[in-house]
Design a protein around this motif. Structure first.
Motif, PDB file in Angstrom:
ATOM      1  N   GLU A   1       0.852  -1.190   0.000  1.00  0.00           N
ATOM      2  CA  GLU A   1       0.000   0.000   0.000  1.00  0.00           C
ATOM      3  C   GLU A   1       0.892   1.245   0.000  1.00  0.00           C
ATOM      4  N   VAL A   2       0.600   2.166  -0.913  1.00  0.00           N
ATOM      5  CA  VAL A   2       1.446   3.345  -1.086  1.00  0.00           C
ATOM      6  C   VAL A   2       0.566   4.595  -1.144  1.00  0.00           C
ATOM      7  N   THR A   3       1.253   5.731  -1.017  1.00  0.00           N
ATOM      8  CA  THR A   3       0.627   7.041  -1.209  1.00  0.00           C
ATOM      9  C   THR A   3       1.409   7.775  -2.287  1.00  0.00           C
ATOM     10  N   VAL A   4       0.706   8.237  -3.323  1.00  0.00           N
ATOM     11  CA  VAL A   4       1.331   8.982  -4.406  1.00  0.00           C
ATOM     12  C   VAL A   4       1.161  10.471  -4.111  1.00  0.00           C
ATOM     13  N   ARG A   5       2.278  11.152  -3.937  1.00  0.00           N
ATOM     14  CA  ARG A   5       2.251  12.583  -3.617  1.00  0.00           C
ATOM     15  C   ARG A   5       2.537  13.390  -4.881  1.00  0.00           C
TER      16      ARG A   5
ATOM     17  N   LEU B   1      -3.015  11.155 -13.455  1.00  0.00           N
ATOM     18  CA  LEU B   1      -2.447  11.176 -14.795  1.00  0.00           C
ATOM     19  C   LEU B   1      -1.944  12.565 -15.180  1.00  0.00           C
ATOM     20  N   GLU B   2      -2.495  13.615 -14.587  1.00  0.00           N
ATOM     21  CA  GLU B   2      -2.062  14.981 -14.891  1.00  0.00           C
ATOM     22  C   GLU B   2      -0.836  15.395 -14.093  1.00  0.00           C
ATOM     23  N   ALA B   3      -0.452  14.618 -13.069  1.00  0.00           N
ATOM     24  CA  ALA B   3       0.702  14.973 -12.247  1.00  0.00           C
ATOM     25  C   ALA B   3       1.992  14.806 -13.046  1.00  0.00           C
ATOM     26  N   GLU B   4       2.918  15.745 -12.890  1.00  0.00           N
ATOM     27  CA  GLU B   4       4.169  15.733 -13.646  1.00  0.00           C
ATOM     28  C   GLU B   4       5.255  14.921 -12.950  1.00  0.00           C
ATOM     29  N   THR B   5       5.426  15.100 -11.656  1.00  0.00           N
ATOM     30  CA  THR B   5       6.489  14.399 -10.920  1.00  0.00           C
ATOM     31  C   THR B   5       5.897  13.696  -9.698  1.00  0.00           C
ATOM     32  N   PRO B   6       5.159  12.600  -9.888  1.00  0.00           N
ATOM     33  CA  PRO B   6       4.606  11.896  -8.722  1.00  0.00           C
ATOM     34  C   PRO B   6       5.701  11.166  -7.941  1.00  0.00           C
ATOM     35  N   ARG B   7       5.520  11.122  -6.629  1.00  0.00           N
ATOM     36  CA  ARG B   7       6.476  10.426  -5.762  1.00  0.00           C
ATOM     37  C   ARG B   7       5.728   9.376  -4.943  1.00  0.00           C
ATOM     38  N   LEU B   8       6.383   8.250  -4.773  1.00  0.00           N
ATOM     39  CA  LEU B   8       5.771   7.142  -4.043  1.00  0.00           C
ATOM     40  C   LEU B   8       6.242   7.144  -2.594  1.00  0.00           C
ATOM     41  N   VAL B   9       5.310   6.956  -1.676  1.00  0.00           N
ATOM     42  CA  VAL B   9       5.613   6.787  -0.255  1.00  0.00           C
ATOM     43  C   VAL B   9       4.928   5.502   0.195  1.00  0.00           C
ATOM     44  N   VAL B  10       5.701   4.551   0.661  1.00  0.00           N
ATOM     45  CA  VAL B  10       5.155   3.260   1.084  1.00  0.00           C
ATOM     46  C   VAL B  10       4.595   3.394   2.490  1.00  0.00           C
ATOM     47  N   ARG B  11       3.343   2.975   2.669  1.00  0.00           N
ATOM     48  CA  ARG B  11       2.693   3.060   3.973  1.00  0.00           C
ATOM     49  C   ARG B  11       2.907   1.768   4.749  1.00  0.00           C
ATOM     50  N   SER B  12       3.012   1.925   6.052  1.00  0.00           N
ATOM     51  CA  SER B  12       3.179   0.763   6.930  1.00  0.00           C
ATOM     52  C   SER B  12       1.856   0.016   7.036  1.00  0.00           C
ATOM     53  N   ARG B  13       1.950  -1.296   6.950  1.00  0.00           N
ATOM     54  CA  ARG B  13       0.751  -2.130   7.070  1.00  0.00           C
ATOM     55  C   ARG B  13       0.557  -2.634   8.490  1.00  0.00           C
ATOM     56  N   SER B  14       1.452  -2.216   9.419  1.00  0.00           N
ATOM     57  CA  SER B  14       1.394  -2.582  10.841  1.00  0.00           C
ATOM     58  C   SER B  14       1.465  -4.100  11.000  1.00  0.00           C
TER      59      SER B  14
END
Length: 416
Positions: A231-235, A312-325
């Motif tokens: 599970e990730v968060t795209v910033r 899809l409109e984002a130019e430089t998306p960054r991935l942040v991996v979320r902790s699954r506990s």
């Protein structure tokens, strides 16, 4: 003639004329015992055998004055009677032992042979191995050669205290989960040999997209160790979007896949099927659950449909991996073990009292898994947190919690 010769001739005549009376006596004894449950009297068997033997002897021309006045006739009659009484006894025994009712439920609850069960402590386990070739499922494409070879050489360990129908169901679920098969059918015999028919995975990506989600691929910097299911968060510059990884592929992963394919092609000559694809080249890690090596690449995520356009409109998306506990199930087991308790699964034996209540000061019954029965009109399936008024039936599976010594004693008492 001398007496030994007369005895030999009597044995020959008795065996010659005694086959048909013995067959009739055995068949009649079986039918009477199987249908009515009553044993045919021996006097009736004697009269019937002598009648049939006399008729057969007359037809064969054996009733002549010189034979009737010789000792061989007495020996022949004794042989006929012994054969008829023995055949009647065996037929009566077969009629008593043969089950009068054989239902589909009894066939479904067949169990393993005792010589294939391995005991680890007090727990019986069985190693199931495939027999013969792995068959294809009608209506599906044939299995790839590497997957077919993997299934043919693999083995699986399962609990041995389950009927064959349950073992087949569990093995089907395991194969479907481990290899992502579209369909699978398993048949296991008493010697723990499995006949397997399987269909290859179909629609890999679409089957992994949850309902209400959309699959979107983006190019970004992939963290090392990222794999399918994380599970990730795209910033982006304006918002953060949560999603789950469906597949991942990077430049390093592609290089490793090319090196692996080159190594395989050097060792074995590739066989190209009719479809034109080389099955000897393994798929890259992008389509599996193998952890990625990281670097610049592309990931496919499952996100909400309203977040598709902003992502899809984002130019430089960054991935942040979320902790699954931590898994809550493992946490619960850890707390139980830390308190000095153990959880055991116990199968109620055939000699356990059916009206025995579930009440103990030291042991807690967490759940009961009740098997389907023809004579029991109670609901079968899972019963969680049963009260003290609940009773046990042979074949029920109990999950009990308590001190290790107490649970072992309960398992020994109830499982007999």
């Amino acid at each position: 003639m001398t007496l030994p010769v007369e005895i030999l001739l009597g044995l020959y005549l008795g065996l010659l004329t005694g086959i048909v009376p013995a067959f009739v006596a055995g068949a009649l004894g079986f039918l009477v015992r199987y249908v009515t449950g009553v044993t045919l009297p021996g006097f009736g068997v004697v009269v019937l055998a002598l009648s049939i033997a006399s008729i057969q002897g007359g037809l064969l021309g054996l009733v002549e004055p010189d034979i009737a006045q010789s000792p061989r006739l007495l020996v022949a009659v004794l042989v006929v009677l012994m054969l008829a009484l023995y055949a009647h006894n065996q037929g009566d025994k077969l009629g008593a032992e043969l089950p009068r009712r054989l239902s589909l439920s009894q066939l479904r609850h067949r169990t393993l042979s005792a010589d294939v069960i391995e005991f680890v402590g007090t727990v019986g386990q069985v190693t199931i191995r495939p027999t013969g070739e792995i068959s294809d499922v009608e209506g599906y494409p044939p299995l790839p050669s590497d997957l077919r070879a993997t299934l043919r050489t693999d083995s699986w360990r399962l609990p041995a205290d389950l009927p064959l129908s349950e073992l087949e169901r569990r093995l089907e679920e395991r194969l479907r989960t481990e290899h992502d098969l579209a369909d699978v059918a398993v048949s296991i015999d008493e010697q723990a040999r499995a006949s397997i028919a399987a269909a290859p995975p179909a629609g890999g990506l679409s089957r992994r997209v949850p309902d209400g989600k959309r699959a979107v691929s983006i190019g970004t910097l992939v963290p090392t160790g990222l794999a399918r299911g994380d599970e990730v968060t795209v910033r982006t510059a304006k918002r953060s979007i949560a999603g789950a990884i469906l597949s991942v592929r990077t430049e390093i992963d592609d290089e490793r896949g090319a090196e692996t394919a080159e190594t395989v092609s050097d060792r074995t000559e590739p066989a190209v099927p009719d479809g034109g694809e080389d099955e000897s080249v393994p798929p890259s890690s992008g389509g599996s659950a193998v952890a990625s090596a990281g670097g610049v690449g592309r990931v496919t995520l499952a996100i909400d449909r309203e977040n598709v356009k902003p992502l899809l409109e984002a130019e430089t998306p960054r991935l942040v991996v979320r902790s699954r506990s931590t898994n809550r199930d493992f946490e619960a087991f850890a707390l139980v073990k830390r308190a000095g308790y153990a959880i055991r699964r116990v199968t109620v034996g055939s000699t356990a009292a059916s009206d025995e209540p579930l009440s103990s000061a030291d042991v807690t019954v967490i759940a009961i898994r009740r098997q389907e029965s023809e004579t029991d009109d109670r609901r079968h399936g899972w019963l969680f947190a049963p009260d003290s008024a609940s009773t046990l039936e042979p074949g029920d599976e109990l999950f009990v919690a308590g001190p290790e010594g107490v649970t072992d004693a309960v398992a020994e008492a109830v499982g007999r």
